[in-house]
Scaffold this motif. Structure first.
Motif, short mmCIF file in Angstrom:
data_model
loop_
_atom_site.label_atom_id
_atom_site.label_comp_id
_atom_site.label_asym_id
_atom_site.label_seq_id
_atom_site.Cartn_x
_atom_site.Cartn_y
_atom_site.Cartn_z
N GLU A 119 3.30 22.41 1.47
CA GLU A 119 2.65 23.66 1.46
C GLU A 119 3.69 24.68 1.81
N ILE A 120 4.71 24.34 2.54
CA ILE A 120 5.85 25.32 2.95
C ILE A 120 6.53 25.83 1.66
N ILE A 121 6.90 24.99 0.73
CA ILE A 121 7.62 25.47 -0.62
C ILE A 121 6.67 25.90 -1.38
N GLY A 122 5.47 25.27 -1.41
CA GLY A 122 4.39 25.91 -2.38
C GLY A 122 3.95 27.15 -2.27
N GLU A 123 3.99 27.73 -0.92
CA GLU A 123 3.40 29.00 -0.49
C GLU A 123 3.69 30.18 -1.31
N PRO A 124 4.92 30.13 -1.52
CA PRO A 124 5.41 31.57 -2.24
C PRO A 124 4.72 31.40 -3.71
N LEU A 125 4.60 30.27 -3.97
CA LEU A 125 4.27 30.15 -5.54
C LEU A 125 2.61 30.52 -5.74
N ARG A 126 1.88 30.04 -4.55
CA ARG A 126 0.34 30.35 -4.38
C ARG A 126 0.48 31.97 -4.40
N LEU A 127 0.92 32.39 -3.38
CA LEU A 127 0.78 33.65 -2.90
C LEU A 127 1.05 34.65 -3.95
N ARG A 129 0.78 34.06 -7.11
CA ARG A 129 0.33 33.40 -8.49
C ARG A 129 1.19 33.28 -9.38
N LEU A 130 2.34 32.49 -8.93
CA LEU A 130 3.32 32.48 -10.16
C LEU A 130 3.12 31.10 -11.11
N MET A 131 2.02 30.47 -10.42
CA MET A 131 2.02 28.92 -10.94
C MET A 131 0.49 28.58 -11.01
N ASP A 132 -0.03 28.13 -11.84
CA ASP A 132 -1.09 27.29 -11.82
C ASP A 132 -1.50 26.18 -10.58
N SER A 133 -2.47 26.28 -9.83
CA SER A 133 -2.16 25.41 -8.48
C SER A 133 -2.02 23.86 -8.90
N ALA A 134 -2.71 23.40 -9.88
CA ALA A 134 -2.40 22.21 -10.29
C ALA A 134 -0.88 21.82 -10.58
N ILE A 136 1.69 23.26 -8.95
CA ILE A 136 2.69 23.22 -7.64
C ILE A 136 2.91 21.90 -7.34
N PRO A 137 2.37 20.94 -7.09
CA PRO A 137 2.90 19.75 -6.48
C PRO A 137 4.11 19.16 -7.37
N GLU A 138 3.79 19.13 -8.50
CA GLU A 138 4.98 18.67 -9.54
C GLU A 138 6.57 19.90 -9.23
N GLU A 139 6.06 20.80 -9.25
CA GLU A 139 7.31 21.96 -8.89
C GLU A 139 7.78 21.54 -7.60
N VAL A 140 7.12 21.26 -6.41
CA VAL A 140 7.58 21.02 -5.38
C VAL A 140 8.59 19.67 -5.33
N ARG A 141 7.88 18.60 -6.00
CA ARG A 141 8.88 17.31 -6.37
C ARG A 141 10.02 17.72 -6.81
N ARG A 142 9.99 18.69 -7.81
CA ARG A 142 11.16 18.66 -8.60
C ARG A 142 12.25 19.59 -7.66
N LEU A 143 11.76 20.42 -6.87
CA LEU A 143 12.68 21.32 -5.91
C LEU A 143 13.32 20.27 -4.94
N LEU A 144 12.27 19.38 -4.42
CA LEU A 144 12.84 18.46 -3.17
C LEU A 144 13.86 17.37 -3.74
N ARG A 145 13.61 17.17 -5.06
CA ARG A 145 14.76 16.25 -5.82
C ARG A 145 16.19 16.96 -6.06
N ARG A 173 13.06 26.04 -0.32
CA ARG A 173 12.00 27.12 -0.15
C ARG A 173 12.44 28.68 -0.72
N ALA A 174 13.83 28.91 -0.38
CA ALA A 174 14.46 29.71 -1.03
C ALA A 174 14.42 29.78 -2.40
N LEU A 175 14.75 28.64 -3.10
CA LEU A 175 14.84 28.50 -4.54
C LEU A 175 13.58 28.57 -5.36
N VAL A 176 12.59 28.50 -4.61
CA VAL A 176 11.12 28.10 -5.36
C VAL A 176 11.07 29.43 -6.07
N MET A 177 11.52 30.73 -5.63
CA MET A 177 11.21 31.95 -6.35
C MET A 177 12.17 32.17 -7.34
#
Ligand SMILES: Nc1ncnc2c1ncn2[C@@H]1O[C@H](COP(=O)(O)OP(=O)(O)OP(=O)(O)O)[C@@H](O)[C@H]1O
Ligand code: SF4
Ligand SMILES: [Mg+2]
Length: 335
Positions: A119-127, A129-134, A136-145, A173-177
């Motif tokens: 939720e922490i990493i995905g929040e800026p994407l949701r807020l 609306r940079l990405m379809d919510s479906a 976001i989890p894959e994007e978070v996994r990519r960032l974590l890696r 979280r800084a990089l997600v944007m």
């Protein structure tokens, strides 16, 4: 000049001092007082100096956490494009905020303890609306890696992670944007030395992978020396020396820089005795001394130092290199 991502010109941030029931302004803390520097694209510019000298205020001014008092903050997202951030209002700044991100000192307080890492990493994407919510989890996994964390831990809460791992979450979280410019303010200062090295290494890898430029703020010269390509040394709201890392550490010209370096453990004992330790109190930015602000602590101070403020000037006579020093006797005094 080579390609510049950020140019700071005459930046001032004065915080009003208010007294009494009516909150009348009785003075000002000149936290940043006429600062000029630039950060090249892909560069890591280090800002160093003792506590209270204005480092964080510069970082926060660039991110426009507040209105600045005066000066220019010119951001260049691409070569030949210049955007003056200093005078923008909030609505104008909003689309640019994604591109300028911050990594904080304290990975404990900067992460919401009630949100999962996902939720922490995905929040800026949701807020935003940079990405379809479906997706976001894959994007978070990519960032974590990318930041060296196990994606299968994405549903855990921050308290389940160590200090170094939390800082990795803060970086993700800084990089997600997908920023272009990152201000890292004491990003490793709260971590154990062994963990610091891993995070510094990660910041270097991510710089290349994400084509980032950094303003790296630290009071720790050894960290600055490890990471930064160019360095600015601050004293009481002003830059007193700006040079390439190698120049600054091999030939520090300002007596304050020389004193700071003398406090860093130097393995060679013969070198150590050439430097003297820094003595005396840092000047008060609400009531700085006359002339050169460093004169009450400077072992080389002369009459002119008490009366006349030295300008920051380039002491390299030829070539493209710059070594800027604000001392009347740069190159003549010190070690
Ligand atoms: N919001 C504020 N209101 C009033 N004064 C402030 C404010 N923020 C910072 N200051 C003052 O501005 C000066 C510079 O503070 P700043 O936090 O930029 O220093 P710093 O170099 O980051 O120090 P540190 O190494 O301790 O983090 C200090 O005297 C500080 O007390
Ligand atoms: S200008 Fe004078 S007081 Fe200031 S650093 Fe140089 S020698 Fe010292
Ligand atoms: Mg600070």
């Amino acid at each position: 000049m080579s390609d510049t991502v950020l140019k700071i010109d005459g930046l001032c941030k004065h915080f009003p001092i208010r007294k009494g029931f009516l909150g009348r302004q009785t003075g000002a803390v000149k936290a940043v007082d006429g600062v000029d520097f630039h950060v090249g694209r892909g560069e890591i510019f280090g800002l160093v100096g003792e506590s209270g000298c204005g480092k964080s205020t510069i970082g926060r001014a660039i991110l426009r956490a507040f209105d600045i008092t005066s000066g220019r903050i010119v951001y260049s997202p691409q070569p030949h494009v210049e955007i003056e951030l200093g005078t923008m209002n909030e609505a104008e700044l909003r689309p640019l905020r994604r591109e300028l991100q911050m990594i904080f000192q304290d990975p404990y307080s900067s992460l919401n303890p009630r949100m999962t890492v996902s939720e922490i990493i995905g929040e800026p994407l949701r807020l935003n609306r940079l990405m379809d919510s479906a997706q976001i989890p894959e994007e978070v996994r990519r960032l974590l890696r990318d930041v060296g964390l196990n994606p299968s831990h994405m549903n855990r809460y921050p308290h389940a992670f160590s200090g170094g791992q939390r800082q990795r979450i803060g970086i993700a979280r800084a990089l997600v944007m997908k920023p272009r410019f990152v201000v890292a303010d004491e990003a490793v200062s709260a971590l154990d030395v062994s963990v610091q090295a891993q995070i510094l290494e990660l910041l270097l890898e991510l710089k290349a992978q994400y084509s980032l430029s950094y303003l790296f703020i630290s009071h720790d010269l050894s960290v600055i020396k490890y990471l930064c390509t160019r360095v600015g040394v601050m004293y009481v709201g002003k830059l007193v020396e700006v040079a390439s890392r190698d120049d600054l550490f091999s030939r520090p010209l300002h007596p304050y820089t020389q004193a700071l370096i003398s406090v860093v453990p130097i393995p060679n004992p013969r070198m150590r005795t050439r430097f003297r330790l820094l003595e005396g109190e840092v000047a008060n930015p609400a009531a700085p001394p006359s002339g050169c602000y460093f004169h009450p602590r400077c072992p080389f101070a002369k009459e002119i130092c008490r009366d006349t403020e030295p300008a920051l000037r380039n002491v390299v006579a030829q070539g493209d290199d710059e070594h800027m020093v604000a001392c009347h006797f740069a190159g003549e005094v010190g070690v």
